[in-house]
Write a protein that holds these residues in place. Structure first.
Motif, PDB file in Angstrom:
ATOM      1  N   ILE A 118      41.878  43.249  57.479  1.00  6.35           N
ATOM      2  CA  ILE A 118      40.960  42.453  56.669  1.00  6.35           C
ATOM      3  C   ILE A 118      41.089  42.839  55.206  1.00  6.35           C
ATOM      4  O   ILE A 118      41.275  41.994  54.316  1.00  6.35           O
ATOM      5  N   GLN A 119      41.035  44.147  54.942  1.00  3.35           N
ATOM      6  CA  GLN A 119      41.038  44.602  53.555  1.00  3.35           C
ATOM      7  C   GLN A 119      42.337  44.228  52.865  1.00  3.35           C
ATOM      8  O   GLN A 119      42.332  43.766  51.730  1.00  3.35           O
ATOM      9  N   VAL A 120      43.472  44.404  53.578  1.00  2.00           N
ATOM     10  CA  VAL A 120      44.772  44.120  52.958  1.00  2.00           C
ATOM     11  C   VAL A 120      44.917  42.626  52.686  1.00  2.00           C
ATOM     12  O   VAL A 120      45.368  42.207  51.618  1.00  2.00           O
ATOM     13  N   THR A 121      44.499  41.803  53.651  1.00  2.00           N
ATOM     14  CA  THR A 121      44.601  40.354  53.461  1.00  2.00           C
ATOM     15  C   THR A 121      43.783  39.904  52.259  1.00  2.00           C
ATOM     16  O   THR A 121      44.262  39.187  51.378  1.00  2.00           O
ATOM     17  N   VAL A 122      42.531  40.348  52.242  1.00  2.00           N
ATOM     18  CA  VAL A 122      41.655  39.960  51.131  1.00  2.00           C
ATOM     19  C   VAL A 122      42.242  40.469  49.819  1.00  2.00           C
ATOM     20  O   VAL A 122      42.331  39.741  48.822  1.00  2.00           O
ATOM     21  N   MET A 123      42.672  41.717  49.849  1.00  4.61           N
ATOM     22  CA  MET A 123      43.180  42.356  48.625  1.00  4.61           C
ATOM     23  C   MET A 123      44.356  41.574  48.056  1.00  4.61           C
ATOM     24  O   MET A 123      44.378  41.223  46.875  1.00  4.61           O
ATOM     25  N   ILE A 124      45.341  41.289  48.901  1.00  2.00           N
ATOM     26  CA  ILE A 124      46.544  40.622  48.400  1.00  2.00           C
ATOM     27  C   ILE A 124      46.229  39.189  48.003  1.00  2.00           C
ATOM     28  O   ILE A 124      46.710  38.691  46.980  1.00  2.00           O
ATOM     29  N   GLY A 125      45.361  38.544  48.785  1.00  3.24           N
ATOM     30  CA  GLY A 125      44.970  37.171  48.435  1.00  3.24           C
ATOM     31  C   GLY A 125      44.331  37.117  47.064  1.00  3.24           C
ATOM     32  O   GLY A 125      44.755  36.362  46.185  1.00  3.24           O
ATOM     33  N   VAL A 126      43.341  37.967  46.869  1.00  5.26           N
ATOM     34  CA  VAL A 126      42.622  37.975  45.592  1.00  5.26           C
ATOM     35  C   VAL A 126      43.568  38.390  44.463  1.00  5.26           C
ATOM     36  O   VAL A 126      43.575  37.787  43.384  1.00  5.26           O
ATOM     37  N   ALA A 127      44.396  39.399  44.740  1.00  5.65           N
ATOM     38  CA  ALA A 127      45.311  39.874  43.688  1.00  5.65           C
ATOM     39  C   ALA A 127      46.307  38.789  43.310  1.00  5.65           C
ATOM     40  O   ALA A 127      46.618  38.611  42.126  1.00  5.65           O
ATOM     41  N   LEU A 128      46.780  38.040  44.304  1.00 11.77           N
ATOM     42  CA  LEU A 128      47.771  36.993  44.014  1.00 11.77           C
ATOM     43  C   LEU A 128      47.132  35.875  43.191  1.00 11.77           C
ATOM     44  O   LEU A 128      47.700  35.418  42.191  1.00 11.77           O
ATOM     45  N   ILE A 129      45.946  35.448  43.601  1.00 12.60           N
ATOM     46  CA  ILE A 129      45.261  34.392  42.842  1.00 12.60           C
ATOM     47  C   ILE A 129      45.011  34.863  41.410  1.00 12.60           C
ATOM     48  O   ILE A 129      45.262  34.148  40.434  1.00 12.60           O
ATOM     49  N   THR A 130      44.544  36.101  41.293  1.00 15.90           N
ATOM     50  CA  THR A 130      44.269  36.626  39.956  1.00 15.90           C
ATOM     51  C   THR A 130      45.547  36.689  39.124  1.00 15.90           C
ATOM     52  O   THR A 130      45.557  36.300  37.954  1.00 15.90           O
ATOM     53  N   ALA A 131      46.626  37.138  39.754  1.00 16.95           N
ATOM     54  CA  ALA A 131      47.892  37.230  39.013  1.00 16.95           C
ATOM     55  C   ALA A 131      48.358  35.847  38.580  1.00 16.95           C
ATOM     56  O   ALA A 131      48.834  35.660  37.456  1.00 16.95           O
ATOM     57  N   LEU A 132      48.197  34.859  39.479  1.00 18.84           N
ATOM     58  CA  LEU A 132      48.599  33.490  39.114  1.00 18.84           C
ATOM     59  C   LEU A 132      47.768  32.986  37.940  1.00 18.84           C
ATOM     60  O   LEU A 132      48.277  32.346  37.019  1.00 18.84           O
ATOM     61  N   CYS A 133      46.482  33.291  37.968  1.00 23.27           N
ATOM     62  CA  CYS A 133      45.611  32.873  36.858  1.00 23.27           C
ATOM     63  C   CYS A 133      46.025  33.564  35.570  1.00 23.27           C
ATOM     64  O   CYS A 133      46.090  32.943  34.507  1.00 23.27           O
ATOM     65  N   LEU A 134      46.307  34.861  35.666  1.00 29.04           N
ATOM     66  CA  LEU A 134      46.640  35.624  34.461  1.00 29.04           C
ATOM     67  C   LEU A 134      48.021  35.267  33.944  1.00 29.04           C
ATOM     68  O   LEU A 134      48.363  35.589  32.812  1.00 29.04           O
ATOM     69  N   ASN A 135      48.830  34.619  34.802  1.00 32.79           N
ATOM     70  CA  ASN A 135      50.178  34.250  34.380  1.00 32.79           C
ATOM     71  C   ASN A 135      50.178  32.920  33.633  1.00 32.79           C
ATOM     72  O   ASN A 135      51.195  32.481  33.131  1.00 32.79           O
ATOM     73  N   ARG A 136      49.016  32.256  33.615  1.00 33.00           N
ATOM     74  CA  ARG A 136      48.943  30.977  32.916  1.00 33.00           C
ATOM     75  C   ARG A 136      48.705  31.192  31.425  1.00 33.00           C
ATOM     76  O   ARG A 136      48.284  32.249  31.003  1.00 33.00           O
TER      77      ARG A 136
ATOM     78  N   THR B  33      40.688  27.864  36.280  1.00 31.31           N
ATOM     79  CA  THR B  33      41.172  29.205  35.942  1.00 31.31           C
ATOM     80  C   THR B  33      40.108  29.979  35.175  1.00 31.31           C
ATOM     81  O   THR B  33      39.793  31.127  35.493  1.00 31.31           O
ATOM     82  N   TYR B  34      39.558  29.304  34.177  1.00 33.22           N
ATOM     83  CA  TYR B  34      38.554  29.999  33.365  1.00 33.22           C
ATOM     84  C   TYR B  34      37.327  30.358  34.188  1.00 33.22           C
ATOM     85  O   TYR B  34      36.765  31.442  34.042  1.00 33.22           O
ATOM     86  N   VAL B  35      36.915  29.431  35.076  1.00 32.53           N
ATOM     87  CA  VAL B  35      35.750  29.727  35.919  1.00 32.53           C
ATOM     88  C   VAL B  35      36.049  30.949  36.782  1.00 32.53           C
ATOM     89  O   VAL B  35      35.244  31.876  36.885  1.00 32.53           O
ATOM     90  N   TYR B  36      37.253  30.962  37.371  1.00 33.76           N
ATOM     91  CA  TYR B  36      37.630  32.098  38.216  1.00 33.76           C
ATOM     92  C   TYR B  36      37.611  33.389  37.412  1.00 33.76           C
ATOM     93  O   TYR B  36      37.062  34.402  37.839  1.00 33.76           O
ATOM     94  N   LEU B  37      38.217  33.328  36.241  1.00 37.84           N
ATOM     95  CA  LEU B  37      38.325  34.552  35.449  1.00 37.84           C
ATOM     96  C   LEU B  37      36.950  35.015  34.973  1.00 37.84           C
ATOM     97  O   LEU B  37      36.678  36.219  34.941  1.00 37.84           O
ATOM     98  N   LEU B  38      36.096  34.068  34.613  1.00 37.48           N
ATOM     99  CA  LEU B  38      34.758  34.473  34.157  1.00 37.48           C
ATOM    100  C   LEU B  38      33.962  35.065  35.308  1.00 37.48           C
ATOM    101  O   LEU B  38      33.247  36.048  35.143  1.00 37.48           O
TER     102      LEU B  38
END
Lengths: 332, 361, 361
Positions: A118-136, B33-38
């Protein structure tokens, strides 16, 4: 550049003092052993530490696991064969921990096998989404990257105490819930909510680490590959599944293996946050090893060693399988 | 028609996932994206902010439920004939007026109060009619109390943590870079074996070898000694690996030139290789500082005496001992987190690039 | 100042023999250039002289003292590396004095030597800069300066100009030659560029596959190459080679015959050569007599005419698709498709036997 040269200058000044002392010594050594053997002179300190505190312990651990008594030093311990393992596996019914002579081991094992996936799935999922957002291309990328990353810097004890303060009966979260008309919950007293927050908090504390790795992986994908895909009129969704994911696969694999290894070893945060409780609801394997070997009287090093070897073996098998699968994938 | 709709949505989601440098106009994926980041900002940052704010609350303020957003303290007044300052209350009288009174004591649902201007006359007021007079107040005394109530032990813990962190990091840097130098700039029999031996330890989780590590520390007579935590951690495989990879990029000709310049091997290492490896050393140093400062399990096992506790151990033990003294606990939590928070602000670039490079290679 | 003797020097890496045995005598004050295609072992030879590479077998003597077991630093040689190998973290001054500090030379003496070298190379105003702040040519000077401060018996240069652009290369070539005249030291210079070899050397050593093909003064090698390899390697553009056979003419002269071509009488050839199969005729581009009239030699078709302004190069084809390059002084009138008639000028031709060795000289 300037920070770099400043750092170099600073190390230079600090380095000057002991260098005066070490240099004649090392020069004498060079005269003594000859230039060909100098690499060994450079290696030996590190190698000694590696052998003493990493390789040797593995073998001692094996000995511990097949010897008994509460004595610490191996030469004081009688060999008892597989008795420690037998004790761990002594169960009336493997599906019901309470029938085992070491029920805590089985509870910890059960908790770990639920917690890790559970922890690994959530962790990688959240990390991947966050990385995709930060890559924009967005405003304040550096700021957001810092925000998601900084909990990695906090010590597990600090993280646990922080969340304890927030989750306690009269804490901020219950205050917030009260404000919107919900009944306050004693979060860490119920097994299910305690388990939920264990996952949440460990993800909160460590996801930044994996986000940074994944972000670097995303940034390493050359932009022109996407442009070529667009020229080939690939839909963006296709370029995600056909370009981003495959090219990110090596990084994802590293992240996955690291995440699993570290997840299995989770201890500090939960030890402080819940102490493994309520009951044994959040007790994981490493805590069990600690409790058996160090926190209980008499200290049962043999049992702790047996449990830790089983844990290490499981990790080894996991990594080997993972490597095999990924190599097989690469051959396709 | 439906197909078109699907394609459109699909492409938007796809664009959200794959796009790197966007168009000028913000579309809904940017908003998402912004909503997620905020949201992330709130979840990641408010807990820390909350703890820091809480650490400046008075003990009375801390026990309030629901908690107040900002630290408040009751306003007090010194009244003649009473030694301790008395808390002030705004009291609504039966006539509907509001008067400011000082409370002497509380008896059940009533409180005995006096008018600071007229201290002789005692009034009995129902509690429900009295509102405490409060102002924003940063309780810095939490921090000073922390020092006094631990009897100066806190400095001991700070010293222990600093000592372990600094000494272990220096030794790590020197030992790892020496090994990395040998493994990157010399060709000798056994170099591959040594490299494999060092890197193999990557596969051995520290917790798995906890018991024998403790035994070896005990055998060395270092239980309860800070060196017992320092020595087992200095030979980090990642440090050797990172430094070696970096040193491989330093041209061999530099070393040959130095050798022709009469430099001894140590001098080549110390004067040429080490300064040139500064960026990699910085990354290794940051990793080492981070993990040594935050280390918990090994100190927990090895540092058995109170005087040898690190900040982390002390903090963890406080959480049980001072369970009720949240004012002290929160102050100490903040204090323990602060050094790294500061370090992070200055070193963010090094840390993230370092982590990224270890992760990928 | 020193003589250098290489006696049956051998070098192998594992089973691969790089240098099967080299004998060479270098006199005091000579400027010797090792030249050859890449992989010919010239750099290895130089590095063995420097002491950076072990000698598998044989002896190296400097001033008749064997140095094979002497460490690089103590051989009294200084090396200028291909990449310059300047210590990037040190200023120019520190770069120049590092080697002298290593032997604990007195500070004033170091200062004197550094300033002398800096003055000699006109880098005084650069002394406080770091290598990164210097241009390629300046770095080159610093690298030479570092060698000079050590006051070596022998200077070694390992392709020192290969990282410079063409224009700078010409300048530095002249400077190094001047430097040699001023210092008078023995210098050994490795290059793959035969123009550098021709213009700088007192003595050229042509190497191929670890074997010395010929040793001699530049023009000696140019005029009297001992074999086809040296003939092809020295001189730019390359010598033209035409394969054929030698026949005896009715007049008792020797003539060169190639398939599809009329026999070319070689009136000055040694009559003792006699008739011979499988001979290669070599003629340098500038050694052709060009005629527009038929019967004056072999007809060639002009493919490309390169006009350099001061001279012209005509890329032509002989019958049988044999390429021939012709140098014409001044600006040529030849155009693509023109047919010219060529013959070697007087004795300006070379003959090589089936083994590639020069004959008839």
């Amino acid at each position: 550049m300037s920070a770099r040269s400043q750092f170099a200058a600073a190390t230079g000044t600090i380095a000057a003092l002991p260098a005066r002392l070490i240099e004649p010594l090392m020069y004498g050594l060079q005269r003594l052993v000859g230039i060909k053997r100098m690499p060994w002179v450079f290696l030996i300190p590190n190698l000694t530490a590696v052998v003493l505190f990493a390789l040797l312990p593995v073998f001692i651990n094996i000995f511990y696991s097949v010897s008994g008594s509460d004595r610490l030093f191996p030469w004081d311990r009688p060999l008892i064969g597989g008795a420690n393992y037998a004790t761990l596996f002594d169960c009336g019914n493997y599906l019901d921990p309470s029938t085992c002579s070491r029920d805590l081991f089985w509870r910890a094992l059960g908790n770990t096998t639920v917690f890790v996936p559970i922890q690994v799935t959530v962790m990688i999922g959240v990390a991947l989404i966050t990385a995709l957002c930060l890559n924009r291309e967005i405003r304040g990328r550096g700021f957001f990257r810092g925000i998601f990353f900084f909990p990695v810097m906090l010590s597990p004890v600090v993280v646990a105490l922080m969340w304890q303060w927030i989750l306690q009966r009269n804490g901020a979260l219950n205050g917030l819930m009260g404000a919107v008309g919900l009944t306050p919950v004693n979060w860490l007293v119920f097994p299910n909510t305690a388990f939920f927050w264990s996952v949440f908090i460990t993800v909160w504390a460590h996801m930044g680490f994996y986000t940074i790795i994944l972000l670097a992986g995303l940034q390493a994908i050359p932009r022109d590959v996407y442009e070529a895909a667009r020229m080939d009129s690939a839909s963006p969704w296709r370029s995600f599944t056909k370009i981003t994911l495959p090219l990110l696969k090596p990084v994802l694999l590293v992240v996955f293996i690291l995440a699993v290894i570290r997840s299995v070893q989770t201890f500090d945060e939960l030890y402080v946050l819940t102490g493994g409780g309520p009951g044994s609801a959040t007790m994981l394997m490493v805590q069990y090893i600690y409790e058996v070997g160090f926190a209980s009287q008499p200290r049962n090093f043999g049992l702790a060693a047996a449990a830790s070897l089983l844990l290490g073996l499981a990790l080894l098998i996991f990594t080997a399988i993972q490597m095999r699968i990924s190599r097989g994938g690469a051959n396709d | 028609m439906t197909d078109l709709g699907v394609v459109k949505t699909g492409s938007s989601i796809g664009a959200f996932i794959t796009r790197r440098r966007g168009r000028k106009k913000l579309d809904w994926t940017d908003w998402l994206t912004y909503v997620y980041l905020l949201l992330g900002l709130v979840i990641m940052f408010t807990p820390v902010l909350w703890v820091v704010v809480s650490s400046f609350k008075t003990p009375a303020n801390l026990t309030e439920f629901p908690p107040t957003l900002l630290p408040y303290a009751a306003e007090t007044v010194i009244v003649e004939g009473h030694d301790a300052p008395l808390p002030l209350f705004d009291v609504t009288t039966e006539e509907g007026e509001t008067v400011r009174l000082a409370q002497l004591r509380r008896v059940g649902i009533n409180a005995q109060m006096i008018d600071p201007a007229n201290p002789e006359e005692r009034l009995t007021i129902p509690v429900e009619n009295a509102q405490p007079v409060r102002q924003i107040y940063l309780a810095g005394e939490n921090y000073t109390n922390l020092l006094s109530s631990t009897g100066g032990m806190i400095w001991r813990y700070v010293f222990n943590s600093l000592f372990i962190t600094i000494v272990a990091t220096i030794i790590t840097l020197i030992m790892n870079s020496m090994a990395a130098f040998a493994l990157s700039k010399y060709r000798f029999r056994g170099s591959n074996m040594a490299l494999v031996a060092i890197l193999a330890t990557l596969m051995i989780p520290a917790t798995v070898v906890l018991v024998p590590t403790y035994m070896i520390v005990a055998q060395l007579g270092l239980v309860g000694n800070l060196w017992g935590v320092i020595l087992p951690t200095v030979a980090t495989p990642t440090g050797v690996f990172l430094l070696r990879q970096y040193m491989l990029t330093i041209p061999d000709e530099l070393i040959e030139a130095a050798r022709m310049d009469h430099a001894s091997e140590w001098r080549i290492f110390w004067r040429i290789i080490l300064p040139l490896s500064a960026p990699a050393l910085a990354v290794v140093a940051i990793f080492s500082i981070l993990s040594r400062w935050n280390d918990f399990l090994l100190p927990l096992v090895v540092l058995t005496r109170r005087e040898s506790y690190t900040l982390q151990l002390a903090l963890a033990s406080f959480s049980t001992e001072y369970g009720i003294r949240y004012d002290l606990l929160l102050a100490m939590t903040t204090l323990t987190a602060l050094p790294l928070a500061f370090a992070f602000i200055f070193l963010q670039r090094y840390i993230t690039s370092g982590i990224a490079s270890t992760g990928i290679k | 100042m020193a003589n250098l003797t290489l006696e049956n020097i051998k070098k192998s890496f594992g089973v691969v023999e790089v240098i099967p045995g080299v004998d060479l005598e270098i006199n005091d004050g000579e400027f010797v250039v090792f030249v050859g295609p890449s992989g010919c072992g010239k750099s290895t030879l130089l590095r063995m002289i420097a002491g950076l590479e072990d000698v598998s077998d044989g002896d190296i003597r400097i001033d008749s003292a064997s140095v094979v077991n002497t460490p690089a630093a103590d051989r009294g040689v200084a090396m200028v590396f291909q990449s310059y190998a300047l210590y990037p973290h040190m200023t120019v001054r520190e770069n120049l004095s590092f080697g002298l500090e290593n032997i604990r030379m007195a500070k004033p003496e170091i200062a004197r030597r550094v300033s002398d070298a800096a003055q000699l190379l006109q880098i005084e105003q650069l002394l406080e800069r770091r290598p990164k702040q210097l241009s390629g040519g300046q770095r080159q000077r610093v690298a030479i300066g570092r060698a000079i401060t050590r006051d070596p018996k022998i200077f070694l240069f390992d392709e020192p100009l290969s990282n410079l652009d063409a224009e700078l290369r010409v300048l530095m070539r002249i400077e190094i030659t001047k430097l040699h005249e001023r210092l008078g030291n023995t210098m050994i210079y490795v290059t793959h560029d035969q123009i550098e070899a021709m213009t700088m050397a007192d003595k050229i050593v042509v190497l191929r596959k670890g074997v010395i093909e010929q040793v001699g003064a530049p023009l000696d090698l140019y005029n009297n190459p001992r074999n086809i390899f040296v003939a092809g390697f020295i001189g730019s553009p390359r010598m033209n080679f035409i394969e054929g056979s030698l026949v005896r003419t009715d007049a008792g002269h020797v003539a060169f015959e190639a398939e599809g071509l009329q026999p070319l009488p070689l009136p000055d050839a040694d009559p003792s050569l006699g008739a011979r199969e499988r001979v290669t005729l070599g003629v340098r581009p500038e050694d052709f007599v060009i005629s527009r009239e038929a019967g004056a030699g072999w007809p060639v078709a002009v493919g490309v005419a390169e006009q350099y302004g001061a001279s012209s190069y005509l890329h032509c084809t002989l019958k049988g698709e044999i390429p021939v390059l012709i140098h014409e002084a001044g600006q040529s009138l030849a155009k693509r498709g023109d047919v010219l008639h060529i013959a070697p000028r007087g004795k300006q031709y070379h003959l090589f036997d089936a083994d590639g060795l020069a004959i008839g000289r």
